[in-house]
Design an enzyme around this catalytic site. Structure first.
Site, PDB file in Angstrom:
ATOM      1  N   ARG A  20       0.873  -1.188   0.114  1.00 24.88           N
ATOM      2  CA  ARG A  20       0.040   0.228  -0.038  1.00 24.88           C
ATOM      3  C   ARG A  20       0.800   1.298   0.064  1.00 24.88           C
ATOM      4  NH1 ARG A  20      -1.061   5.050   1.922  1.00 24.88           N
ATOM      5  NH2 ARG A  20      -0.551   4.190   3.930  1.00 24.88           N
ATOM      6  N   HIS A  80       4.988   4.509  12.122  1.00 21.24           N
ATOM      7  CA  HIS A  80       5.179   4.716  10.779  1.00 21.24           C
ATOM      8  C   HIS A  80       6.386   5.912  10.509  1.00 21.24           C
ATOM      9  CE1 HIS A  80       3.425   4.388   6.814  1.00 21.24           C
ATOM     10  NE2 HIS A  80       3.864   5.547   6.577  1.00 21.24           N
ATOM     11  N   CYS A  93       9.723   7.814  -4.459  1.00 19.55           N
ATOM     12  CA  CYS A  93       9.574   7.959  -5.860  1.00 19.55           C
ATOM     13  C   CYS A  93      10.642   8.775  -6.465  1.00 19.55           C
ATOM     14  CB  CYS A  93       8.166   8.572  -6.118  1.00 19.55           C
ATOM     15  SG  CYS A  93       7.945   9.299  -7.994  1.00 19.55           S
ATOM     16  N   ASN A 116       9.215   4.182   3.008  1.00 17.03           N
ATOM     17  CA  ASN A 116       9.126   3.883   4.420  1.00 17.03           C
ATOM     18  C   ASN A 116      10.534   3.213   4.834  1.00 17.03           C
ATOM     19  OD1 ASN A 116       6.311   3.118   3.241  1.00 17.03           O
ATOM     20  ND2 ASN A 116       6.231   3.884   5.473  1.00 17.03           N
TER      21      ASN A 116
HETATM   22 ZN    ZN Z   1       3.504   6.563   4.777  1.00 19.77          ZN
END
Ligand code: ZN
Length: 308
Positions: free
Chosen positions: A12, A203, A236, A245
């Site tokens: 995701r 996160h 990206c 991440n």
């Molecule tokens: Zn994130």
């Protein structure tokens, strides 16, 4: 031995931030490869507007193609419509997102910050009513790309509201990768005390190369769960400043060698990252898959007289 739970987010958060759009088959293969490496909780798709996030347009098809196993599949949702879509699939858990600042909340999900936490709590309620789990991530918890520094008091207030919703955990997200370890230590410690016994997840994006240091600070401060992405997927190359991440295999290397169990198999993760690299068409940011594990699985062959 202490255990840290890893949530694999490459299908995701990883893919969503890549320009390369994977086929449903490749997405399913990605999930299967991390399952083979031991992943048991996986963010598999987001149920968001396909016009805005074309990488996730086939969320339903991806989830339908996933193996039925004793796992937790997470679907990310930002509003009631997304929750309805996710609940029509077999995902076990809805991941809702609230944002600390109005500007980022409006850009990300067309809500004010206050609306975003209210809606996130609604989503947890919808998940629970359907017999699923719900959790809430507080995005931009360490800083906002538009409004700058974020007050920890705001984060704590949102965490308190999130905890009261019946969420299974509350996550602190360094969405744009600005945090440093001292901030992570302070905020994880504070939020943990505020929402205990509910666990804290973190996160972290590695935008400024502080990702692994922040992860370790979170672990030492008592975070129970870490989000990470195979290969560090999500950076990206065409979006200046964007980064992925923290890489799952780098996290597992660091934790396991520090005596903390993750349930994940490092060799299988390295194999999976090597499989994924040509599919993404570029080297992935993770470093352990390139350098290899240490100590090596097999002793190196040393020829006599080679080392003087
Ligand atoms: Zn994130």
């Amino acid at each position: 031995m202490r255990t840290i739970e890893i949530v694999e987010v490459s299908p995701r958060d990883g893919l969503q931030n890549e320009t390369e759009i994977l086929s449903v088959d490749h997405k399913v293969m990605l999930v299967k490869s991390v399952i083979a490496a031991g992943a048991r909780r996986i963010e598999v798709a987001s149920f968001v507007n396909p016009a805005r996030v074309p990488q996730m347009a086939d969320a339903e098809a991806v989830v339908a193609g996933l193996p039925d196993a004793q796992l937790v599949y997470i679907g990310l949702v930002l509003n009631h419509r997304g929750a309805a879509r996710a609940l029509a699939t077999k995902v076990h858990e809805l991941g809702a997102v609230c944002v600390t600042t109005d500007t980022f909340a409006m850009r990300n999900q067309g809500q004010t910050s206050t609306q975003s936490i209210d809606i996130a709590c609604d989503i947890v309620g919808l998940a629970r009513a359907a017999g699923r789990r719900g959790q809430i991530t507080i995005a931009a918890a360490f800083g906002c790309p538009f409004e700058g520094v974020v007050s920890p008091d705001r984060v704590v207030a949102m965490a308190r509201q999130a905890a009261a919703s019946g969420a299974v955990e509350v996550a602190l997200a360094d969405t744009i990768g600005v945090a440093v370890p001292a901030e992570v230590t302070a905020l994880v410690t504070r939020v943990r005390a505020e929402i205990a016994p509910l666990p804290v997840r973190v996160h972290l994006h590695n935008t400024r190369n502080t990702g692994l240091a922040n992860m370790w600070a979170a672990v030492e401060a008592g975070a129970a769960t870490i989000d990470s992405s195979l290969g560090g997927l999500g950076g990206c190359p065409f979006a200046p400043g964007a980064a992925g991440n923290i890489p799952t295999e780098d996290v597992v290397y660091l934790l396991e060698r520090s005596g903390i169990a993750t349930g994940l198999d490092l060799d299988a993760l390295i194999d999976a990252a090597k499989w994924l690299t040509p599919i993404m068409g570029r080297p992935l940011p993770g470093m352990v898959s390139k350098a290899g594990r240490f100590p090596p699985s097999l002793p190196p062959i040393v020829k006599k007289g080679e080392y003087a």
